[in-house]
Each structure stands twice: as structure tokens, then as C-alpha cells.
Write a protein that holds these residues in place. Structure first.
Motif, PDB file in Angstrom:
ATOM      1  N   GLU A  69      45.897  35.145  43.914  1.00  0.00           N
ATOM      2  CA  GLU A  69      44.835  36.392  44.567  1.00  0.00           C
ATOM      3  C   GLU A  69      44.039  36.890  43.536  1.00  0.00           C
ATOM      4  OE1 GLU A  69      47.379  38.592  47.284  1.00  0.00           O
ATOM      5  OE2 GLU A  69      45.260  40.126  48.392  1.00  0.00           O
ATOM      6  N   THR A  70      45.094  37.026  42.771  1.00  0.00           N
ATOM      7  CA  THR A  70      44.984  38.352  41.196  1.00  0.00           C
ATOM      8  C   THR A  70      43.456  38.045  40.341  1.00  0.00           C
ATOM      9  OG1 THR A  70      46.439  37.229  39.648  1.00  0.00           O
ATOM     10  CG2 THR A  70      46.975  40.018  41.246  1.00  0.00           C
ATOM     11  N   LEU A  71      43.157  36.363  40.731  1.00  0.00           N
ATOM     12  CA  LEU A  71      42.320  36.222  40.344  1.00  0.00           C
ATOM     13  C   LEU A  71      40.954  36.797  40.462  1.00  0.00           C
ATOM     14  CD1 LEU A  71      42.623  32.264  38.575  1.00  0.00           C
ATOM     15  CD2 LEU A  71      42.926  34.082  37.318  1.00  0.00           C
ATOM     16  N   GLU A 110      40.915  39.259  43.061  1.00  0.00           N
ATOM     17  CA  GLU A 110      40.816  40.752  42.937  1.00  0.00           C
ATOM     18  C   GLU A 110      39.990  41.423  41.358  1.00  0.00           C
ATOM     19  OE1 GLU A 110      44.185  42.198  43.649  1.00  0.00           O
ATOM     20  OE2 GLU A 110      44.479  42.219  45.794  1.00  0.00           O
ATOM     21  N   ALA A 111      40.555  40.335  40.666  1.00  0.00           N
ATOM     22  CA  ALA A 111      39.898  40.508  39.239  1.00  0.00           C
ATOM     23  C   ALA A 111      38.238  40.531  39.372  1.00  0.00           C
ATOM     24  CB  ALA A 111      40.380  39.684  37.984  1.00  0.00           C
ATOM     25  N   ALA A 112      37.909  39.708  39.867  1.00  0.00           N
ATOM     26  CA  ALA A 112      36.265  38.951  40.050  1.00  0.00           C
ATOM     27  C   ALA A 112      36.219  40.611  40.980  1.00  0.00           C
ATOM     28  CB  ALA A 112      36.123  37.247  41.317  1.00  0.00           C
ATOM     29  N   TYR A 113      36.229  40.666  41.913  1.00  0.00           N
ATOM     30  CA  TYR A 113      35.914  41.539  42.718  1.00  0.00           C
ATOM     31  C   TYR A 113      35.766  42.985  41.607  1.00  0.00           C
ATOM     32  CZ  TYR A 113      36.638  39.629  47.172  1.00  0.00           C
ATOM     33  OH  TYR A 113      36.510  37.716  47.932  1.00  0.00           O
ATOM     34  N   SER A 114      36.790  43.559  40.782  1.00  0.00           N
ATOM     35  CA  SER A 114      37.055  44.156  40.083  1.00  0.00           C
ATOM     36  C   SER A 114      36.357  44.205  39.254  1.00  0.00           C
ATOM     37  CB  SER A 114      37.970  44.698  39.367  1.00  0.00           C
ATOM     38  OG  SER A 114      38.457  43.825  38.147  1.00  0.00           O
ATOM     39  N   LEU A 115      35.647  43.170  38.374  1.00  0.00           N
ATOM     40  CA  LEU A 115      34.325  43.267  37.960  1.00  0.00           C
ATOM     41  C   LEU A 115      33.175  43.456  38.166  1.00  0.00           C
ATOM     42  CD1 LEU A 115      35.971  40.155  35.693  1.00  0.00           C
ATOM     43  CD2 LEU A 115      35.933  42.636  34.849  1.00  0.00           C
ATOM     44  N   VAL A 141      34.832  31.357  40.331  1.00  0.00           N
ATOM     45  CA  VAL A 141      35.615  31.469  40.393  1.00  0.00           C
ATOM     46  C   VAL A 141      37.037  30.888  41.149  1.00  0.00           C
ATOM     47  CG1 VAL A 141      37.554  34.104  39.984  1.00  0.00           C
ATOM     48  CG2 VAL A 141      36.120  33.993  39.945  1.00  0.00           C
ATOM     49  N   ASN A 171      38.956  25.879  40.310  1.00  0.00           N
ATOM     50  CA  ASN A 171      39.954  26.680  40.235  1.00  0.00           C
ATOM     51  C   ASN A 171      40.588  25.998  41.432  1.00  0.00           C
ATOM     52  OD1 ASN A 171      40.718  27.706  37.257  1.00  0.00           O
ATOM     53  ND2 ASN A 171      39.443  29.662  38.466  1.00  0.00           N
ATOM     54  N   THR A 228      35.703  47.430  46.731  1.00  0.00           N
ATOM     55  CA  THR A 228      35.979  47.741  45.523  1.00  0.00           C
ATOM     56  C   THR A 228      34.590  47.100  43.961  1.00  0.00           C
ATOM     57  OG1 THR A 228      37.789  46.746  45.597  1.00  0.00           O
ATOM     58  CG2 THR A 228      37.205  46.408  43.414  1.00  0.00           C
ATOM     59  N   ILE A 259      34.920  50.460  38.088  1.00  0.00           N
ATOM     60  CA  ILE A 259      36.706  50.369  36.835  1.00  0.00           C
ATOM     61  C   ILE A 259      36.652  48.817  36.127  1.00  0.00           C
ATOM     62  CG2 ILE A 259      37.931  51.223  38.957  1.00  0.00           C
ATOM     63  CD1 ILE A 259      38.103  48.194  40.280  1.00  0.00           C
ATOM     64  N   PHE A 273      45.575  43.347  34.417  1.00  0.00           N
ATOM     65  CA  PHE A 273      47.265  43.228  35.436  1.00  0.00           C
ATOM     66  C   PHE A 273      48.285  43.246  33.799  1.00  0.00           C
ATOM     67  CE2 PHE A 273      43.017  42.610  37.207  1.00  0.00           C
ATOM     68  CZ  PHE A 273      43.452  42.720  38.850  1.00  0.00           C
ATOM     69  N   SER A 311      45.834  37.600  34.385  1.00  0.00           N
ATOM     70  CA  SER A 311      44.504  37.368  35.494  1.00  0.00           C
ATOM     71  C   SER A 311      42.771  36.593  35.044  1.00  0.00           C
ATOM     72  CB  SER A 311      44.294  38.738  36.806  1.00  0.00           C
ATOM     73  OG  SER A 311      45.166  38.493  37.322  1.00  0.00           O
ATOM     74  N   PHE A 321      40.358  34.431  33.668  1.00  0.00           N
ATOM     75  CA  PHE A 321      40.002  32.682  34.575  1.00  0.00           C
ATOM     76  C   PHE A 321      40.142  31.505  33.884  1.00  0.00           C
ATOM     77  CE2 PHE A 321      36.157  36.315  35.870  1.00  0.00           C
ATOM     78  CZ  PHE A 321      37.969  36.823  36.750  1.00  0.00           C
ATOM     79  N   ARG A 358      32.218  45.897  31.000  1.00  0.00           N
ATOM     80  CA  ARG A 358      31.466  47.096  32.090  1.00  0.00           C
ATOM     81  C   ARG A 358      31.435  48.311  31.825  1.00  0.00           C
ATOM     82  NH1 ARG A 358      33.339  47.189  37.643  1.00  0.00           N
ATOM     83  NH2 ARG A 358      31.154  47.057  37.949  1.00  0.00           N
TER      84      ARG A 358
END
Lengths: 224, 222
Positions: free
Chosen positions: A115-117, A119-124, A135, A139, B77, B82, B86, B90, B92, B150
Motif C-alpha cells: 500500500e505504501t507504494l 501512497e508514495a505515488a499519490y504523495s508525488l 506503479v 509490480n 493527496t 508534500i 517512509f 517505498s 518503486f 517536487r
């Protein structure tokens, strides 16, 4: 030995796999990530072909697609399309019959991506589509391959549904499994044996491939 | 400047509790959330990131409302400026080190910025490697560089060093601190490590069972 039934089976399996990829990815994604309880109904529908006899599915599809009834009459009247005893009809039926073989591996593939992958993409700043394409799907290649291979192999092995919807028209709907049955009926055990042996070796190799991909993916994940 | 005032019902080891925290983070400040596991620190991070919806309150970043229960605003998000790092990296796995950074680069930004970032975190020579083959410290540098590509208004670091050995931890602490100053970042760090908190923080919030029980510069807290 006539290879036409092999060719029809391979064409049918290839087209079914392609169609199911297009339908299965969004459906499995929705089933994997949707928290709503009513999705169990859809999960049950997807899994139905695993438990009901193929003739049952074939029978209802035959009734539904008959030019005298509901969907069949609609397709006949407005699109001049007949799905009973045609190759297109075989594809239509195979999509239903092989649905769980595509959707279930994809569903567990979606769930296996951390899930963190995501969430990481959304955060980017990435949206759901970009995250899916760049992503999530890359994977879970093992699951994509497993789903594709199982769907293809399962469609190759179809008998009951194909017989109900497509009948046994040589060069049109006579797939390899029906050819074997035909040869046994005609007491041509030698030819039936040749056809069967080719299918047996093919199925064994397919399963070896699936397990090899899964083994490699497990190894790759354990390295992370 | 970040105005944070959030309420959220959470469940901890001792049962349900209410997270209720209010603070203002100055631009360029490195604020640390310190406290035991399950106190609600990660939930605050996730609410700032838009990954967890508060039950009520306000999150305002440099004049832009990210969340407001009164105005029914909850920015997704991807629309929040931001950068997140983590604990478990995390990265890729399907992309190279450079690919991870390139994925984060907003449209229209120059590609040179990626190489500049890689240079800053000392990973230029590993740009073509896949994350799988990197050490823990190298992975976390990539994660940090990716989060900064970013140029975010807010950097969120969730125990970024806890999986590393002491030597690597000290080195990365210095690097994070240097980048925070150099890029004039506003950073909210979660940490359990007393030394880490003391060395890096401008201000510390001590949180227990969802409540802010102490606040001040590290020297006053420890």
C-alpha cells in the motif's frame, strides 16, 4: 492429422485472453480495493464458473443468445449478429467461462502490491491512472502472466460450454477438445491419442511456466 | 506557515482515544513529533498528507486550505504539495534510482533537477541501479531525493532512519539536516530516537494518547 481444430482453439484462447485482460484489470482492481460489502455478490458471480458444470453455463448462454430470446433477439435485430453456433459466440461464452481464471489472480496481484507504494505515488502528485500504469501493474507482472497463461490454457481445455454454444462445426466451432471426443466416438483411438498427447504436454508446460513465474516473483519480492 | 488543528478518533493498545492536536509550524522549521508508539504521530502525518481524513478541524498550508471541516474541504493527496519519506523506503522496484526521481518530477520541470538532486544526496554513480540492489542507507537517500524533486511545501519524514545502523543513521541525519536548511524546507519529522530529535529539531511536540503534553525546543524537553 488435421491441425484446424488446434488453430481454432488457439485463436479462441488468444482472443478470449485479450478481451479478458481488458475487462479483468478494471474489474479485479475494483474488487481488490473497494471496501463495500456488496462486492461479495460480484465476487461470487465471478467465481461461479469454477463450481457450476460448464453445460449449465452453456445452457443458459444458449437460451439467452438464441435469436428467439432476449439478448440474442436484440443482437440479431439491431446488430445483425448471431452468437449461437458461431466463432464469435464461442468467444462470448469463453469470456464468461474463463472469467475467474483472469480476475482472481489479478485480484490477489493487486492486493500484493504494498500500500505504501501506492501512497508514495499519490504523495508525488500522481493520479489513480498514472499510479496504476506506472506503479501497480509493473509490480505485479507475475500475477499478470499467471492470469494470462491460466486463462489461455483454461480456454484451450473448454468442452461443455463450447459444445452447447458452438456445436461441432468443422472449421468454425470445432475446437481441439471436441475433435478428440469426435475421434473417440468414431473409434479412431490413434488420432485421439495424438491430439490428447499434444494437449497434455501443452498443459504441463503451461503449468510449469506459471510456477516458474511465481517462483521468480516471490524471489524478487524477498530481495526487496 | 502551516496551521494544524485536527481531531480524530483512533484506537490504540489501551482502547479508543481521541487525537486532538493544535499547532503552527513556521516556514523553514523542523518540527518533531515525539512520543510512544500508538500515540497518534503517524496519524497526524497521514492527515497532513491527505491519506487519513480527520473527524474535524483545519489544515492550512501557506494560506491554502488543505482540510477544513467547516468549509467541507478535503484536498486529495495528489493536490497537496508534500514530500513523504517512509520508514520502509517505498521505492518503486520496477524503476531505476533515476527513474524513481523522474517519476516524481512534475510536468514542465527541467530534467537537470533530477541529476542535481542525485548529486546532492551523493547517488550519481548509482543512478541506473534498481533499488533492490542498494543498501538501506542508499535506499533512504533515494527516497529523500525523490520526495524533494517536487520541491514540496511540506516534507514529512516518518522514522526515516529507524531501519539503519548507527553509523549510517548519523550520516543521514546530517544529510537530512543539511538539505532541510539548504532548500529552506518545512519539515515534520516523526522520531523515537532521543539523539536524533535533539540534534535535528527546531521544536518538539511530545504526544501521548493523542494529546499534546509538552512542546518546546529540544533543550527544554529533554
Amino acid at each position: 492429422m488435421d491441425f484446424t481444430p488446434f488453430w481454432i482453439s488457439i485463436k479462441l484462447a488468444g482472443i478470449t485472453t485479450l478481451v479478458l485482460f481488458l475487462l479483468g484489470v478494471p474489474l479485479a482492481y475494483w474488487l481488490a480495493f473497494n471496501p463495500r460489502r456488496y462486492k461479495v455478490l460480484l465476487e461470487a458471480v465471478v467465481a461461479l464458473p469454477l463450481v457450476i458444470p460448464p453445460t449449465v453455463l452453456g445452457f443458459y448462454l444458449l437460451v439467452a443468445l438464441s435469436p428467439e430470446n432476449g439478448l440474442g433477439a436484440l443482437l440479431d435485430r439491431y446488430f445483425d449478429l448471431r452468437l449461437v453456433f458461431t466463432f464469435e459466440g464461442l468467444v462470448f461464452a469463453s469470456v464468461f467461462y474463463s472469467l475467474p481464471f483472469m480476475v482472481q489472480p489479478l485480484q490477489s496481484g493487486f492486493r500484493s502490491v504494498p500500500e505504501t507504494l501506492v501512497e508514495a505515488a499519490y504523495s508525488l502528485g500522481k493520479n489513480t491512472w498514472t499510479t496504476l500504469i506506472h506503479v501497480i501493474l509493473p509490480n505485479m507482472t507475475g500475477s499478470l502472466l499467471t492470469a494470462g497463461i491460466l486463462t489461455f490454457a483454461h480456454t484451450i481445455g473448454e468442452f461443455g460450454v463450447v459444445l452447447m454454444i458452438g456445436g461441432n462445426i468443422p472449421g468454425v466451432t470445432q475446437v481441439i477438445s471436441i475433435s478428440i471426443y469426435d475421434e473417440v466416438e468414431a473409434m479412431n483411438y490413434g488420432l485421439a491419442n495424438h491430439y490428447s498427447l499434444i494437449l497434455l504436454v501443452f498443459s504441463f508446460l503451461i503449468l510449469c511456466l506459471v510456477y516458474l513465474f511465481n517462483y521468480r516473483q516471490r524471489k524478487a519480492i524477498s530481495l526487496l | 506557515m502551516i496551521k494544524l488543528n485536527v481531531i480524530k478518533k483512533l484506537t490504540g493498545a489501551n482502547g479508543p482515544f481521541e487525537l486532538n492536536v493544535e499547532t503552527v509550524v513556521r516556514k523553514g522549521e523542523l518540527l518533531t513529533l515525539y512520543g510512544p508508539s500508538g500515540a497518534g504521530k503517524t496519524s497526524i502525518h497521514r492527515m497532513l498528507a491527505g491519506l487519513l481524513r480527520p473527524d474535524g478541524g483545519l489544515i492550512e498550508v501557506n494560506g491554502q486550505t488543505w482540510y477544513s471541516s467547516n468549509d467541507r474541504i478535503n484536498l486529495k493527496t495528489r493536490f497537496r504539495s508534500i514530500g513523504m519519506v517512509f520508514q520502509e523506503y517505498s521505492l518503486f522496484p520496477n524503476m531505476s534510482v533515476r527513474g524513481n526521481l523522474a517519476f516524481a518530477l512534475p510536468k514542465g520541470e527541467k530534467e537537470e533537477w533530477i541529476d542535481e538532486m542525485l548529486e546532492m544526496v551523493g547517488l550519481s554513480s548509482l543512478r541506473h541501479e534498481k533499488p533492490t540492489y542498494l543498501s538501506g542507507g542508499q535506499k533512504q537517500r533515494v527516497a529523500l531525493a525523490r520526495a524533494l524533486v517536487r520541491k514540496p511545501q511540506l516534507l514529512l519524514l516518518d522514522e526515516p532512519l529507524s531501519a539503519l545502523d548507527t553509523t549510517m543513521r548519523n550520516k543521514l541525519q546530517d544529510d537530512i539536516f543539511a538539505l532541510h536548511k539548504r532548500l529552506n524546507l518545512t519539515t515534520v519529522l516523526i522520531s523515537h530516537d532521543y539523539h536524533e530529535v535533539k540534534t535535528m529539531s527546531d521544536r518538539v511536540l511530545v504526544i501521548e494518547e493523542g494529546r499534546l503534553i509538552k512542546e518546546g525546543i529540544p533543550e527544554d524537553i529533554f
